[in-house]
Design a protein around this motif. Sequence first.
Motif, PDB file in Angstrom:
ATOM      1  N   ALA A 139       0.818  -1.215   0.000  1.00  0.00           N
ATOM      2  CA  ALA A 139       0.000   0.000   0.000  1.00  0.00           C
ATOM      3  C   ALA A 139       0.849   1.261   0.000  1.00  0.00           C
ATOM      4  CB  ALA A 139      -0.938  -0.005   1.209  1.00  0.00           C
ATOM      5  N   ARG A 140       2.109   1.150   0.469  1.00  0.00           N
ATOM      6  CA  ARG A 140       2.995   2.321   0.478  1.00  0.00           C
ATOM      7  C   ARG A 140       3.459   2.731  -0.916  1.00  0.00           C
ATOM      8  NH1 ARG A 140       5.259   3.953   5.179  1.00  0.00           N
ATOM      9  NH2 ARG A 140       4.614   2.736   6.986  1.00  0.00           N
ATOM     10  N   ALA A 141       3.269   1.864  -1.880  1.00  0.00           N
ATOM     11  CA  ALA A 141       3.848   2.118  -3.202  1.00  0.00           C
ATOM     12  C   ALA A 141       2.992   3.057  -4.029  1.00  0.00           C
ATOM     13  CB  ALA A 141       4.023   0.795  -3.943  1.00  0.00           C
ATOM     14  N   ASP A 142       3.669   3.790  -4.915  1.00  0.00           N
ATOM     15  CA  ASP A 142       2.972   4.615  -5.897  1.00  0.00           C
ATOM     16  C   ASP A 142       2.500   3.784  -7.073  1.00  0.00           C
ATOM     17  OD1 ASP A 142       3.520   7.422  -4.864  1.00  0.00           O
ATOM     18  OD2 ASP A 142       5.529   6.561  -4.900  1.00  0.00           O
ATOM     19  N   ALA A 143       3.214   2.702  -7.357  1.00  0.00           N
ATOM     20  CA  ALA A 143       2.878   1.878  -8.517  1.00  0.00           C
ATOM     21  C   ALA A 143       3.350   0.452  -8.284  1.00  0.00           C
ATOM     22  CB  ALA A 143       3.528   2.447  -9.778  1.00  0.00           C
ATOM     23  N   ILE A 144       2.809  -0.457  -9.087  1.00  0.00           N
ATOM     24  CA  ILE A 144       3.118  -1.881  -8.994  1.00  0.00           C
ATOM     25  C   ILE A 144       3.910  -2.294 -10.236  1.00  0.00           C
ATOM     26  CG2 ILE A 144       2.089  -4.189  -8.867  1.00  0.00           C
ATOM     27  CD1 ILE A 144       1.497  -2.399  -6.428  1.00  0.00           C
ATOM     28  N   LEU A 145       5.015  -3.014 -10.018  1.00  0.00           N
ATOM     29  CA  LEU A 145       5.758  -3.639 -11.122  1.00  0.00           C
ATOM     30  C   LEU A 145       5.341  -5.097 -11.194  1.00  0.00           C
ATOM     31  CD1 LEU A 145       8.038  -4.397 -13.091  1.00  0.00           C
ATOM     32  CD2 LEU A 145       9.635  -4.275 -11.169  1.00  0.00           C
ATOM     33  N   THR A 146       4.746  -5.494 -12.320  1.00  0.00           N
ATOM     34  CA  THR A 146       4.301  -6.881 -12.465  1.00  0.00           C
ATOM     35  C   THR A 146       4.983  -7.533 -13.657  1.00  0.00           C
ATOM     36  OG1 THR A 146       2.185  -6.507 -11.378  1.00  0.00           O
ATOM     37  CG2 THR A 146       2.296  -8.360 -12.861  1.00  0.00           C
ATOM     38  N   LEU A 147       5.417  -8.772 -13.483  1.00  0.00           N
ATOM     39  CA  LEU A 147       6.103  -9.510 -14.561  1.00  0.00           C
ATOM     40  C   LEU A 147       5.152 -10.539 -15.165  1.00  0.00           C
ATOM     41  CD1 LEU A 147       9.568 -10.025 -12.832  1.00  0.00           C
ATOM     42  CD2 LEU A 147       8.836  -8.210 -14.382  1.00  0.00           C
ATOM     43  N   PRO A 148       5.342 -10.837 -16.456  1.00  0.00           N
ATOM     44  CA  PRO A 148       4.403 -11.724 -17.159  1.00  0.00           C
ATOM     45  C   PRO A 148       4.666 -13.196 -16.851  1.00  0.00           C
ATOM     46  CG  PRO A 148       6.144 -11.018 -18.659  1.00  0.00           C
ATOM     47  CD  PRO A 148       6.404 -10.328 -17.347  1.00  0.00           C
ATOM     48  N   VAL A 149       4.431 -13.575 -15.591  1.00  0.00           N
ATOM     49  CA  VAL A 149       4.752 -14.943 -15.177  1.00  0.00           C
ATOM     50  C   VAL A 149       3.628 -15.915 -15.491  1.00  0.00           C
ATOM     51  CG1 VAL A 149       6.444 -14.440 -13.380  1.00  0.00           C
ATOM     52  CG2 VAL A 149       4.007 -14.363 -12.850  1.00  0.00           C
ATOM     53  N   ASN A 150       4.032 -17.188 -15.559  1.00  0.00           N
ATOM     54  CA  ASN A 150       3.157 -18.337 -15.731  1.00  0.00           C
ATOM     55  C   ASN A 150       2.224 -18.417 -14.518  1.00  0.00           C
ATOM     56  OD1 ASN A 150       2.139 -20.929 -15.832  1.00  0.00           O
ATOM     57  ND2 ASN A 150       4.127 -21.931 -16.069  1.00  0.00           N
ATOM     58  N   PRO A 151       0.904 -18.256 -14.708  1.00  0.00           N
ATOM     59  CA  PRO A 151       0.019 -18.244 -13.534  1.00  0.00           C
ATOM     60  C   PRO A 151       0.065 -19.562 -12.759  1.00  0.00           C
ATOM     61  CG  PRO A 151      -1.234 -18.189 -15.615  1.00  0.00           C
ATOM     62  CD  PRO A 151       0.213 -18.042 -15.975  1.00  0.00           C
ATOM     63  N   GLY A 152       0.437 -20.638 -13.417  1.00  0.00           N
ATOM     64  CA  GLY A 152       0.516 -21.925 -12.733  1.00  0.00           C
ATOM     65  C   GLY A 152       1.804 -22.129 -11.952  1.00  0.00           C
ATOM     66  N   MET A 220     -10.082   1.440   5.105  1.00  0.00           N
ATOM     67  CA  MET A 220     -10.438   2.826   4.809  1.00  0.00           C
ATOM     68  C   MET A 220      -9.195   3.706   4.776  1.00  0.00           C
ATOM     69  SD  MET A 220     -13.843   3.041   7.249  1.00  0.00           S
ATOM     70  CE  MET A 220     -14.532   4.621   6.711  1.00  0.00           C
ATOM     71  N   LYS A 221      -8.260   3.454   5.704  1.00  0.00           N
ATOM     72  CA  LYS A 221      -7.013   4.231   5.736  1.00  0.00           C
ATOM     73  C   LYS A 221      -6.192   3.978   4.469  1.00  0.00           C
ATOM     74  CE  LYS A 221      -6.564   4.509  10.741  1.00  0.00           C
ATOM     75  NZ  LYS A 221      -5.823   4.081  11.940  1.00  0.00           N
ATOM     76  N   ARG A 222      -6.132   2.721   4.074  1.00  0.00           N
ATOM     77  CA  ARG A 222      -5.352   2.358   2.902  1.00  0.00           C
ATOM     78  C   ARG A 222      -5.910   3.056   1.656  1.00  0.00           C
ATOM     79  NH1 ARG A 222      -6.256  -3.422   1.925  1.00  0.00           N
ATOM     80  NH2 ARG A 222      -5.405  -3.730   3.995  1.00  0.00           N
ATOM     81  N   ASN A 223      -7.229   3.062   1.560  1.00  0.00           N
ATOM     82  CA  ASN A 223      -7.836   3.690   0.388  1.00  0.00           C
ATOM     83  C   ASN A 223      -7.591   5.198   0.368  1.00  0.00           C
ATOM     84  OD1 ASN A 223      -8.711   1.235  -0.485  1.00  0.00           O
ATOM     85  ND2 ASN A 223     -10.807   1.452   0.315  1.00  0.00           N
ATOM     86  N   LEU A 224      -7.647   5.808   1.557  1.00  0.00           N
ATOM     87  CA  LEU A 224      -7.337   7.239   1.642  1.00  0.00           C
ATOM     88  C   LEU A 224      -5.904   7.530   1.215  1.00  0.00           C
ATOM     89  CD1 LEU A 224      -8.892   8.522   4.985  1.00  0.00           C
ATOM     90  CD2 LEU A 224      -9.295   9.434   2.690  1.00  0.00           C
ATOM     91  N   ARG A 225      -4.985   6.693   1.738  1.00  0.00           N
ATOM     92  CA  ARG A 225      -3.574   6.878   1.387  1.00  0.00           C
ATOM     93  C   ARG A 225      -3.377   6.734  -0.125  1.00  0.00           C
ATOM     94  NH1 ARG A 225       0.707   5.098   5.709  1.00  0.00           N
ATOM     95  NH2 ARG A 225      -0.261   5.994   7.542  1.00  0.00           N
ATOM     96  N   SER A 226      -4.076   5.758  -0.707  1.00  0.00           N
ATOM     97  CA  SER A 226      -3.947   5.529  -2.152  1.00  0.00           C
ATOM     98  C   SER A 226      -4.273   6.780  -2.947  1.00  0.00           C
ATOM     99  CB  SER A 226      -4.873   4.393  -2.593  1.00  0.00           C
ATOM    100  OG  SER A 226      -4.190   3.177  -2.593  1.00  0.00           O
ATOM    101  N   ILE A 227      -5.300   7.467  -2.503  1.00  0.00           N
ATOM    102  CA  ILE A 227      -5.709   8.678  -3.227  1.00  0.00           C
ATOM    103  C   ILE A 227      -4.576   9.697  -3.245  1.00  0.00           C
ATOM    104  CG2 ILE A 227      -7.258  10.685  -3.113  1.00  0.00           C
ATOM    105  CD1 ILE A 227      -9.350   8.682  -1.859  1.00  0.00           C
ATOM    106  N   PHE A 228      -3.966   9.915  -2.064  1.00  0.00           N
ATOM    107  CA  PHE A 228      -2.912  10.936  -1.999  1.00  0.00           C
ATOM    108  C   PHE A 228      -1.631  10.475  -2.688  1.00  0.00           C
ATOM    109  CE2 PHE A 228      -5.777  12.455   1.326  1.00  0.00           C
ATOM    110  CZ  PHE A 228      -5.871  13.784   0.949  1.00  0.00           C
ATOM    111  N   LEU A 229      -1.365   9.160  -2.607  1.00  0.00           N
ATOM    112  CA  LEU A 229      -0.188   8.654  -3.316  1.00  0.00           C
ATOM    113  C   LEU A 229      -0.348   8.863  -4.820  1.00  0.00           C
ATOM    114  CD1 LEU A 229       0.687   5.347  -1.431  1.00  0.00           C
ATOM    115  CD2 LEU A 229       2.068   7.421  -1.571  1.00  0.00           C
ATOM    116  N   ARG A 230      -1.540   8.549  -5.324  1.00  0.00           N
ATOM    117  CA  ARG A 230      -1.778   8.711  -6.762  1.00  0.00           C
ATOM    118  C   ARG A 230      -1.669  10.166  -7.194  1.00  0.00           C
ATOM    119  NH1 ARG A 230      -6.134   5.393  -6.273  1.00  0.00           N
ATOM    120  NH2 ARG A 230      -7.562   7.106  -6.727  1.00  0.00           N
TER     121      ARG A 230
END
Lengths: 262, 262
Positions: A139-152, A220-230
């Motif tokens: 939740a502290r992050a501004d963005a997520i880095l995701t890799l195209p991994v095999n879901p299995g 609720m706190k996490r969602n609030l933080r998300s708004i300000f981070l964004r």
Amino acid sequence: MTRARNMPPPIEEEWPAVCLVRPQMGENIGAVARVLLNFGLKSLRLVSPRDRWPNPKAEVVAVGADVVLKNAKVEWTLEDALSDATLVIAATARPRGLEKPVWSARETALNIRAALAQGERPVVMFGPEAAGMETEEIARADAILTLPVNPGFASLNLANAVAVFAFAYAEARQATELPSWFQSDSPPATQEELENLFLHLEQELEHGRFFHPMDKAPLMKRNLRSIFLRARLTQQEAQTMRGVIKALTIGRGGRKKDDPQD
Amino acid sequence: MTRARNMPPPIEEEWPAVCLVRPQMGENIGAVARVLLNFGLKSLRLVSPRDRWPNPKAEVVAVGADVVLKNAKVEWTLEDALSDATLVIAATARPRGLEKPVWSARETALNIRAALAQGERPVVMFGPEAAGMETEEIARADAILTLPVNPGFASLNLANAVAVFAFAYAEARQATELPSWFQSDSPPATQEELENLFLHLEQELEHGRFFHPMDKAPLMKRNLRSIFLRARLTQQEAQTMRGVIKALTIGRGGRKKDDPQD
């Protein structure tokens, strides 16, 4: 002491930093140090490594990259490790319930380059080997880095995950065109300044009985933080928001003395 | 037995293969198996692994990717490991004295996708941990995969190097536009067919005292091979070239009986 000696090192040497959150095996920390230096990165941060530090197993695996280990910044809390960062990216699977931009390795690398050009201090964080990061950490992050991994079979070795980011970053160094990025004449807020803003806001909201039912408070706190981070606040804007909160709460009585510290 | 049962598995399941040339540590082989499966790749080939095979250390590190180890094809010689390949890429630093196309990880991945669409069988080979591949081994490749490493600290861990390729390949799977590729109605020649062509040509050239001085022969042979590799011969063209050599040498006397086998 000359003025030049007092100058901080050039920003491109120290940033981006890679932050390992609660890493377990020394061998993996050493392998991360090696692959960072392989791709020209030098700044490593460790949050609460499981085993003692310095760790001889890390040194064996790092091969010639002991300089990265020696200069690694070790902290007990993620909050401390990120305090001076202005852009935080979490390497993880696409998280549920968090409204964050999701970037590929290439997008992450290009956005970091563009952010550096604006004077930002970016950190990319990777979770522990077995379980990954907690939602509160992500939740502290501004963005997520995701890799195209095999879901299995998605669980990457820690050093392999860092290798992919470091490779993408080395490629982005050669890129001539950078994405347009957050434009501002004012420096971005650090994580510490944002944290103080959030604590201030949350304290005042608790006082106003905003968080109910109680068990929903963390979400609720996490969602609030998300708004300000964004919103990617500048230092000036974070100060302004503190003033807004003060202005909104003044005269409610009894709260002004215990404002959280700045 | 129905016809469906006799069908070979879909080509995208088996190709590209990753070939480890003289790998040393079982742990690294296991780590390679794991990261291949992480990014949806399954085909592993091993040329003359240093330690016994199967290797329990590899199995421990592979975690849930033992299926990749179990199905790995183990050969004593690189020639055997590549015999059915039609497109060979060597992951290595930019080689001196070899005229080969040099591709980034992304270019390699996109070219492999395009080649697969043409029915090719691509193999990407990685050298042993300490010394890397011999020039003679790299000479077998159609192209070189080079990563943007720090020149002062270039030696990548084997699994990290494979991780970067496998990641780039997984990204290329999502690419909608593929580069234009070698267009032909006829299937490409396999490495075995090319090898027989080269041996035939070299034998006849030796007979004609082409290779002098003697100590330059390996270099001269390598340069000749490079030309035909770059030409990306089809099966039909490789046969045609055999005919050309026969036609050119017929009547020189005494050579027709010991043609190399087909």
